[in-house]
Design a protein around this motif. Structure first.
Motif, PDB file in Angstrom:
ATOM      1  N   ILE A 147       0.840  -1.200   0.000  1.00 55.19           N
ATOM      2  CA  ILE A 147       0.000   0.000   0.000  1.00 55.19           C
ATOM      3  C   ILE A 147       0.875   1.250   0.000  1.00 55.19           C
ATOM      4  O   ILE A 147       0.627   2.215  -0.730  1.00 55.19           O
ATOM      5  N   SER A 148       1.923   1.222   0.824  1.00 55.84           N
ATOM      6  CA  SER A 148       2.851   2.355   0.859  1.00 55.84           C
ATOM      7  C   SER A 148       3.529   2.550  -0.491  1.00 55.84           C
ATOM      8  O   SER A 148       3.738   3.675  -0.947  1.00 55.84           O
ATOM      9  N   SER A 149       3.838   1.430  -1.140  1.00 55.11           N
ATOM     10  CA  SER A 149       4.523   1.510  -2.432  1.00 55.11           C
ATOM     11  C   SER A 149       3.595   1.969  -3.546  1.00 55.11           C
ATOM     12  O   SER A 149       4.052   2.512  -4.550  1.00 55.11           O
ATOM     13  N   ILE A 150       2.287   1.714  -3.376  1.00 50.31           N
ATOM     14  CA  ILE A 150       1.323   2.219  -4.356  1.00 50.31           C
ATOM     15  C   ILE A 150       1.188   3.733  -4.208  1.00 50.31           C
ATOM     16  O   ILE A 150       1.244   4.487  -5.175  1.00 50.31           O
ATOM     17  N   LEU A 151       0.986   4.171  -2.967  1.00 47.04           N
ATOM     18  CA  LEU A 151       0.789   5.595  -2.714  1.00 47.04           C
ATOM     19  C   LEU A 151       2.088   6.391  -2.812  1.00 47.04           C
ATOM     20  O   LEU A 151       2.107   7.511  -3.316  1.00 47.04           O
ATOM     21  N   LEU A 272       0.104  -6.038  -3.938  1.00 51.68           N
ATOM     22  CA  LEU A 272      -0.968  -5.939  -2.946  1.00 51.68           C
ATOM     23  C   LEU A 272      -1.991  -7.057  -3.120  1.00 51.68           C
ATOM     24  O   LEU A 272      -2.358  -7.747  -2.153  1.00 51.68           O
ATOM     25  N   LEU A 273      -2.437  -7.266  -4.344  1.00 53.36           N
ATOM     26  CA  LEU A 273      -3.422  -8.319  -4.592  1.00 53.36           C
ATOM     27  C   LEU A 273      -2.838  -9.701  -4.314  1.00 53.36           C
ATOM     28  O   LEU A 273      -3.514 -10.571  -3.753  1.00 53.36           O
ATOM     29  N   ILE A 320       2.285  -7.428 -13.122  1.00 55.50           N
ATOM     30  CA  ILE A 320       2.643  -8.848 -13.030  1.00 55.50           C
ATOM     31  C   ILE A 320       3.951  -9.031 -12.262  1.00 55.50           C
ATOM     32  O   ILE A 320       4.083  -9.942 -11.432  1.00 55.50           O
ATOM     33  N   ILE A 321       4.933  -8.182 -12.518  1.00 53.39           N
ATOM     34  CA  ILE A 321       6.207  -8.267 -11.805  1.00 53.39           C
ATOM     35  C   ILE A 321       5.991  -8.076 -10.308  1.00 53.39           C
ATOM     36  O   ILE A 321       6.517  -8.825  -9.478  1.00 53.39           O
ATOM     37  N   GLY A 322       5.195  -7.073  -9.951  1.00 54.11           N
ATOM     38  CA  GLY A 322       4.939  -6.813  -8.541  1.00 54.11           C
ATOM     39  C   GLY A 322       4.267  -7.982  -7.843  1.00 54.11           C
ATOM     40  O   GLY A 322       4.660  -8.374  -6.732  1.00 54.11           O
ATOM     41  N   GLY A 323       3.241  -8.558  -8.483  1.00 54.15           N
ATOM     42  CA  GLY A 323       2.562  -9.712  -7.892  1.00 54.15           C
ATOM     43  C   GLY A 323       3.479 -10.900  -7.745  1.00 54.15           C
ATOM     44  O   GLY A 323       3.471 -11.600  -6.718  1.00 54.15           O
TER      45      GLY A 323
END
Length: 404
Positions: A147-151, A272-273, A320-323
């Motif tokens: 979440i921190s990395s998204i925001l 996150l997902l 995709i990389i993040g997941g």
């Protein structure tokens, strides 16, 4: 969220979340500051090398001290130390005195402090959660981080665009101080020494204690194989993603810091997902196959970034990389926490970080050189293909395939 019923873990988690948000803001600001200040991929790789080498140099010592000293105290000192370091950089930037050599020195000092924080943090999590809540705790750590990395990148890009890098640096300094304040109540409950440390002999040398951690790693094939492959893969991943990709954004797409921020945010959304999905399970089966499968997928996605795709395509690949990275990391951390004795955990974690990151400075240097030679797109294609092939070799060992 069941792990948050433990108040000490809740404090640990809150501080981590805030400091991670500050880090995400800082990362975008620093990368773009270097790109705009120098326009040099060699300078970018040098900054990354300066932050990595000191951390690697002190990781084994850090792991021993983590198994000797109260882990929360080590984290507390590290948080306040990093807050001061980033505060100095913020001050220099605010007064227009910040130069590249300052970033080199800062990166080296920051990497040194990180060598003590990282194994302490990993070891502190299972100490403050019950075994049945360990997956919940690790997933919460991953969840808050994502979440921190998204925001963070989006906020960081906006701050850099409208308020300058100085403001981003200041916010990161404040986030470390806040994290340290969250640890203060926990530190008062800490014993004067680690009661679970492997040896009761105060005369035992740091090297002998470090050697026990190294021996434990090499006695377990699935650990040393994975660490070894992770280390070598830095030659194929660190350079392309850490050095070449920002220049792909700037030179090929003619874009600004906002696209770089969007890439990191989409990556974090995928993570996150993935974290929410895997956090539902108390046990993960066929770990070896799942862990290496998503690892190979990461390499294929890095390759795809170098192909002639548009901006939406880049953001899908980022997702995709993040997941995949989140699944890989959570499976690995949970497996270590469940199967490694607590008394050795700090040392084995340090060996893990040292082995998997040992060639990272070489990867950054190689990435800067190759990027200048053949351009960012081809650097990503070659790096991603080599990454996928290398990871596939790990599945040849039975202990990796049968890890359950």
């Amino acid at each position: 969220f069941r792990a948050l019923s433990n108040k000490t873990f809740a404090l640990l988690w809150t501080g981590y979340t805030v400091s991670t948000l500050g880090d995400a803001i800082f990362r975008v600001a620093l990368i773009w500051w270097v790109v705009e200040k120098t326009g040099s991929s060699v300078v970018m790789s040098t900054v990354l090398i300066f932050s990595t080498v000191p951390m690697l140099s002190f990781l084994l010592i850090g792991g021993v001290l983590v198994d000797r000293w109260p882990r929360i105290i080590v984290m507390l000192i590290s948080d306040f130390g990093r807050g001061i370091l980033v505060g100095v950089i913020a001050l220099l930037s605010w007064t227009n005195l910040l130069e590249i050599w300052h970033i080199y020195v800062f990166s080296a000092l920051f990497g040194f402090v990180d060598a003590f924080f990282t194994p302490s943090f990993r070891a502190a999590i299972p100490e403050r959660t019950s075994p049945e809540n360990l997956h919940s705790a690790n997933s919460l750590i991953g969840l808050s981080g994502q979440i921190s990395s998204i925001l963070g990148p989006a906020i960081g890009a906006g701050i850099v665009a409208h308020g300058g890098s100085s403001l981003a640096f200041i916010l990161n300094s404040i986030s470390f101080v806040f994290s340290g304040l969250c640890l203060l109540p926990i530190s008062r409950m800490e014993p004067s020494s680690n009661p679970d440390k492997h040896s009761n002999s105060d005369q035992e040398s740091i090297w002998n204690e470090a050697r026990l951690g190294i021996k434990a790693v090499f006695d377990t094939p699935w650990i040393w194989i994975t660490i070894g492959i992770a280390g070598i893969s830095n030659l194929t991943y660190a350079g392309p993603m850490g050095v070449a990709f920002p220049f792909l954004i700037k030179d090929h797409f003619k874009a600004d810091v906002n696209l770089l921020g969007m890439f990191y945010s989409f990556s974090s959304a995928g993570a996150l997902l993935a974290t929410l999905w895997i956090g539902r399970y108390k046990k993960i089966h066929k770990r070896g196959l799942k862990m290496y499968g998503v690892w190979i997928l990461i390499g294929l996605m890095v390759l795809t970034l170098g192909l002639p795709i548009n901006v939406p395509g880049i953001l899908i690949v980022s997702f995709i990389i993040g997941g995949s990275e989140a699944l890989l990391g959570l499976i690995w951390v949970n497996t270590l926490q469940e199967r490694v004795p607590n008394a050795l955990f700090g040392r084995i974690t340090s060996v893990d970080y040292l082995g998997s990151s040992l060639l990272e400075p070489v990867g950054y240097a190689l990435g800067g050189w190759v990027n200048n030679l053949i351009g960012p797109a081809l650097t990503l294609v070659i790096g991603g293909a080599a990454q996928a092939i290398l990871i596939s070799l790990g599945l040849l060992h039975r202990d990796v395939r049968n890890l359950d």
